[in-house]
Design an enzyme around this catalytic site. Structure first.
Site, mmCIF file in Angstrom:
data_model
loop_
_atom_site.group_PDB
_atom_site.id
_atom_site.type_symbol
_atom_site.label_atom_id
_atom_site.label_comp_id
_atom_site.label_asym_id
_atom_site.label_seq_id
_atom_site.Cartn_x
_atom_site.Cartn_y
_atom_site.Cartn_z
ATOM 1 N N GLY A 223 42.803 37.292 45.233
ATOM 2 C CA GLY A 223 43.345 38.641 45.410
ATOM 3 C C GLY A 223 44.142 39.059 44.196
ATOM 4 C CG ASN A 224 44.454 42.766 42.962
ATOM 5 O OD1 ASN A 224 45.226 43.481 43.577
ATOM 6 N ND2 ASN A 224 43.152 43.012 42.922
ATOM 7 N NE ARG A 225 52.632 40.194 41.278
ATOM 8 C CZ ARG A 225 53.503 40.316 40.292
ATOM 9 N NH1 ARG A 225 53.202 39.878 39.094
ATOM 10 N NH2 ARG A 225 54.660 40.891 40.501
#
Ligand code: CTP
Length: 438
Positions: A223-225
């Site tokens: 995932g990412n932030r």
């Protein structure tokens, strides 16, 4: 210019004294309207001395001149700082039980409310709903600052510094640029056009927001932030400008709340789901705003059962494959079929490096993706991920640039909601510069 400065009953009222001074020093005529309870914090004599104008708090003083109507009609801008939770509730309800609320109700001038309250109050659903309803009505509500509050506690809810409020006032009083004549001012999310219509009425806007998750096995993902905040703000801004809005919502910190009333939300998780939703939703859309942080890669294989450790201490190798570029694909489809959004807006988060400036990278990305507008978010310490404030540059393609006839790139630094207003305004300006069939 004539500014009405409303002051409600919060300890931060003392900061409004400094704000009044900055405004009068700049040559503005400032009429101060304290709420009766706020005089417990700063008295009438201070306000009269600082503004050089008479100060009253009730509609029953100076009845002969019908003060609330006159002050409201003559004002170029009404600012309320601090705006307490109680005052926000009263404005939202359309109450007129003192001179300040009566003036706000009786005036068509632009309004800037600067809240100050405890974090718990600011985050209370009632206060949150009041703020979003006021924003939908075109009243600008500044994001409060974070920091030390009245007691020992700290968090969001602090009144921004007088210089910051003054900077926003300066922007609001700036004459409009011609290319923006029909569109809302920065930070005000709804401004009727000449015919009294919201500028995006009858137009469909698709906003993608949040990050994607690419599953590895039933319990793990890449995932990412991305917090999704910028995308939510864009959906709100487009809705407030009258558009029919579809929000394709990836994974975000905060679920879309009541402020997105009237926005259709399509939840997605992976880049592939996002791609499918964008294809369907943009068929009849006028504007696509791609604020989602799409994973560029996904695991080549999905393990149907949880990947387990093995006895030999070996670690698994994960092979990644490229995900489709959804933005570039939508641009290509439009070029090939002549269908799809007339205005396509991409985003780029860039840090730059020792050889290349972020603006230069964004320029290259704009050319590579082929979209009409590209919003550059500068990424660095305390910028972008999950923060309230942002700094953006809006770059236009060559064709868009000549249609827009405005200085490029547009630059804005401040709250994400205001930034979203600026992006929607640029997209609106571009859309209205195109032939009616689009
Ligand atoms: N985007 C997309 N599909 C992808 C990756 C990105 O549609 N697979 C969109 C994003 O929503 C954003 C824009 O493209 O509007 C730019 O995203 P960014 O991640 O900065 O671009 P990349 O193509 O990944 O470029 P780079 O890897 O060079 O940073």
């Amino acid at each position: 210019m004539r500014i009405v400065l409303g002051v409600s009953a919060g300890i931060a009222a003392y900061k409004a004294v400094l704000l009044a001074r900055l405004l009068t020093e700049d040559g503005h005529q400032v009429d101060i309207i304290p709420t009766p309870a706020s005089l417990e914090f700063v008295g009438r004599a201070t306000w009269e001395a600082i503004s050089g104008r008479p100060v009253t708090t009730s509609v029953f003083e100076g009845v002969d001149e019908v003060r609330h109507v006159r002050l409201g009609q003559e004002a170029d801008l009404i600012v309320v700082a601090p705006a307490t939770a109680d005052l926000l509730a009263r404005i939202r309800a359309g109450m007129a039980n003192d001179l300040l609320t009566s003036t706000l109700l009786a005036s068509e001038a632009p309004k800037l409310l600067v809240p100050a309250m405890h974090t718990e109050m600011w985050r209370n659903p009632a206060a949150e709903e009041n703020v979003s309803v006021l924003r939908e009505r075109g009243i600008e509500v500044m994001e409060p600052a974070s920091g030390r509050l009245t007691g020992k506690d700290s968090g969001p809810g602090r009144l921004p510094e007088p210089e910051q409020i003054k900077a926003r006032i300066d922007q609001l009083l700036e004459p409009r640029r011609p290319a923006y004549a029909d569109a809302p001012r920065a930070g005000t999310f709804y401004a009727p056009d000449h015919a009294g219509q919201p500028p995006l009425l009858g137009r469909k806007v698709v906003v993608t927001a949040g990050g994607t998750r690419e599953p590895l096995d039933p319990v793990r993902y890449l995932g990412n932030r991305s917090s999704g905040k910028q995308g939510l703000a864009l959906a709100r801004a487009a809705r407030a400008a009258g558009a029919e809005v579809t929000l394709i919502a990836g994974v975000m910190d905060q679920a879309p709340g009541p402020e997105l009333r009237g926005v259709e939300v399509v939840p997605v998780e992976t880049a592939a789901e996002l791609q499918g939703a964008v294809r369907i939703e943009t068929e009849k859309a006028h504007v696509l705003i791609m604020a989602a942080a799409v994973a560029d890669f996904r695991p080549a294989d999905y393990a149907a059962a949880k990947i387990k450790k093995t006895d030999d201490d070996a670690a698994p190798t994960i092979t990644l494959v490229r995900n489709p570029d959804i933005l570039a694909e939508t641009v290509q489809r439009r070029a090939q079929t002549g269908t799809g959004p007339a205005v396509i807006v991409g985003f780029a988060a860039e840090t730059g490096d020792e050889n290349t400036e972020p603006l230069q990278l964004a320029q290259q990305k704009l050319a590579r993706k082929g979209c009409d507008l590209l919003v550059l978010n500068r990424v660095g310490e305390n910028l972008v991920f999950g923060q309230e404030d942002t700094e953006i540059h809006i770059l236009a393609s060559e064709t868009a640039q000549s249609a827009l006839d405005q200085d490029q790139p547009v630059h804005f630094a401040g709250g994400k909601q205001e930034a979203a207003g600026v992006v929607v305004r640029s997209a609106t300006a571009l859309l209205s510069s195109l032939p009616p069939s689009t």
